[in-house]
Design an enzyme around this catalytic site. Structure first.
Site, short mmCIF file in Angstrom:
data_model
loop_
_atom_site.label_atom_id
_atom_site.label_comp_id
_atom_site.label_asym_id
_atom_site.label_seq_id
_atom_site.Cartn_x
_atom_site.Cartn_y
_atom_site.Cartn_z
N HIS A 15 9.04 -9.05 -17.06
CA HIS A 15 8.79 -9.81 -15.84
C HIS A 15 9.53 -9.10 -14.71
O HIS A 15 10.76 -9.05 -14.69
CB HIS A 15 9.32 -11.24 -16.02
N LYS A 44 14.24 -18.04 -16.46
CA LYS A 44 15.07 -16.84 -16.33
C LYS A 44 16.53 -17.16 -16.63
O LYS A 44 17.06 -18.19 -16.19
CB LYS A 44 14.94 -16.26 -14.93
N GLU A 82 5.52 -11.55 -7.85
CA GLU A 82 5.89 -11.40 -9.25
C GLU A 82 4.76 -10.73 -10.04
O GLU A 82 3.58 -10.98 -9.81
CB GLU A 82 6.22 -12.76 -9.86
N ASN A 98 5.99 -16.30 -4.94
CA ASN A 98 6.84 -17.43 -4.59
C ASN A 98 7.19 -17.34 -3.11
O ASN A 98 7.85 -16.40 -2.68
CB ASN A 98 8.12 -17.44 -5.43
N ARG A 100 9.29 -18.45 -1.00
CA ARG A 100 10.58 -19.07 -0.73
C ARG A 100 11.69 -18.13 -1.20
O ARG A 100 11.43 -17.13 -1.84
CB ARG A 100 10.70 -20.40 -1.48
N VAL A 103 16.28 -18.24 -6.83
CA VAL A 103 17.62 -18.33 -7.41
C VAL A 103 18.27 -16.95 -7.49
O VAL A 103 19.46 -16.79 -7.22
CB VAL A 103 17.56 -18.98 -8.81
N ARG A 146 22.83 -16.88 -15.00
CA ARG A 146 22.74 -18.30 -14.65
C ARG A 146 23.64 -19.08 -15.61
O ARG A 146 23.42 -19.09 -16.82
CB ARG A 146 21.31 -18.79 -14.75
#
Length: 266
Positions: A15, A44, A82, A98, A100, A103, A146
């Site tokens: 990805h 993710k 993506e 996306n 926006r 993260v 994360r």
């Protein structure tokens, strides 16, 4: 209806995504790519930027395609295009855009030195970006982990409760974006993300060395977290060598170390 719809089956994929900025004057800039292949259930877990894990030709093609897509829809703002990278066939496929800030945007900020949130506000105000594609320099390597309130030893079951002790490390090449504090109540109702840990170095090897040190020092008590998972993951040979795809976490058995820094207190 006898029509048959056939979709390509990709046996091994990564990805990857490209960060774009496009202003109201039609200037499009691509701020490198991110590798977000370390996932669990399509969520993710680790993202990297400045990656040398993918061929330069592929990185260049993804950036070119991302700019074309943003231009085709007359996009305005910060966005992420993506792609799926079909590893065995060395082919890329557009997945989604996306529209926006995401993260994982801090890894791009780290290797470019460009504040994406600031740029998004400037674009929304009608300002021109004011720099060319050749002015964007990708320096070093950045990795984001994360840190979620989940128990990796029990299939990542969510963990809610009060944070009774907290130590978030610092130092050169270390950035932590987080809303938590000692005494914070982690609710069971929302996303389990506690913090984003971003480390950087002159190359991936140095970034990983810093990440090992920071994960050893990172302490969250009162709720279970994914810190032990990240500690184990960055010691795994295939991860270190960059040999992973979107099925990597599901297919890899990790020996989790002591969870004492993240142990839930009764």
């Amino acid at each position: 209806n006898g029509d048959l719809y056939i979709e390509k089956f990709v046996t091994s994929m990564r990805h990857i995504e490209a960060q774009v900025l496009r202003d109201t004057q039609g200037n499009t800039r691509v701020l490198g790519i991110r590798d977000c292949s370390v996932q669990r259930n399509n969520q993710k877990l680790i993202e990297e930027s400045g990656s040398t894990l993918l061929p330069q030709e592929l990185r260049d093609q993804v950036m070119t395609d991302a700019a074309k897509i943003a231009d085709a829809v007359d996009y305005v703002g910060a966005g992420t295009v993506e792609f799926i990278y079909d590893v065995p066939n060395n082919a890329t496929y557009f997945m989604e855009m996306n529209t926006r800030i995401q993260v994982e945007h801090p890894v791009t900020e780290t290797v470019t030195g460009i504040d994406l949130v600031r740029e998004q506000i400037r674009i929304a105000s009608g300002e021109e970006l004011g720099y060319g594609q050749d002015d964007i320099r990708l320096t070093g390597h950045a990795i984001e982990c994360r840190i979620n309130a989940e128990d990796p030893a029990r299939n990542f079951i969510p963990s809610a409760g009060k944070i009774t002790a907290l130590h978030q490390p610092g130092g050169p090449g270390v950035r932590i974006d987080s809303h938590i504090y000692q005494g914070y109540d982690m609710p069971p109702y929302y996303d389990s993300l506690l913090a984003k840990l971003i480390v950087s170095g002159r190359d991936r090897t140095e970034a990983l060395a810093r990440l090992r040190r920071v994960l050893t020092e990172y302490t969250i008590e009162g709720v279970l977290t994914t810190i032990p998972f990240h500690r184990a993951l960055i010691e795994e040979a295939n991860f270190i060598a960059g040999r992973f795809n979107t099925d990597y976490v599901a297919d890899t058995s990790l020996e989790l170390d002591s969870v004492s820094p993240a142990t839930k207190q009764d």
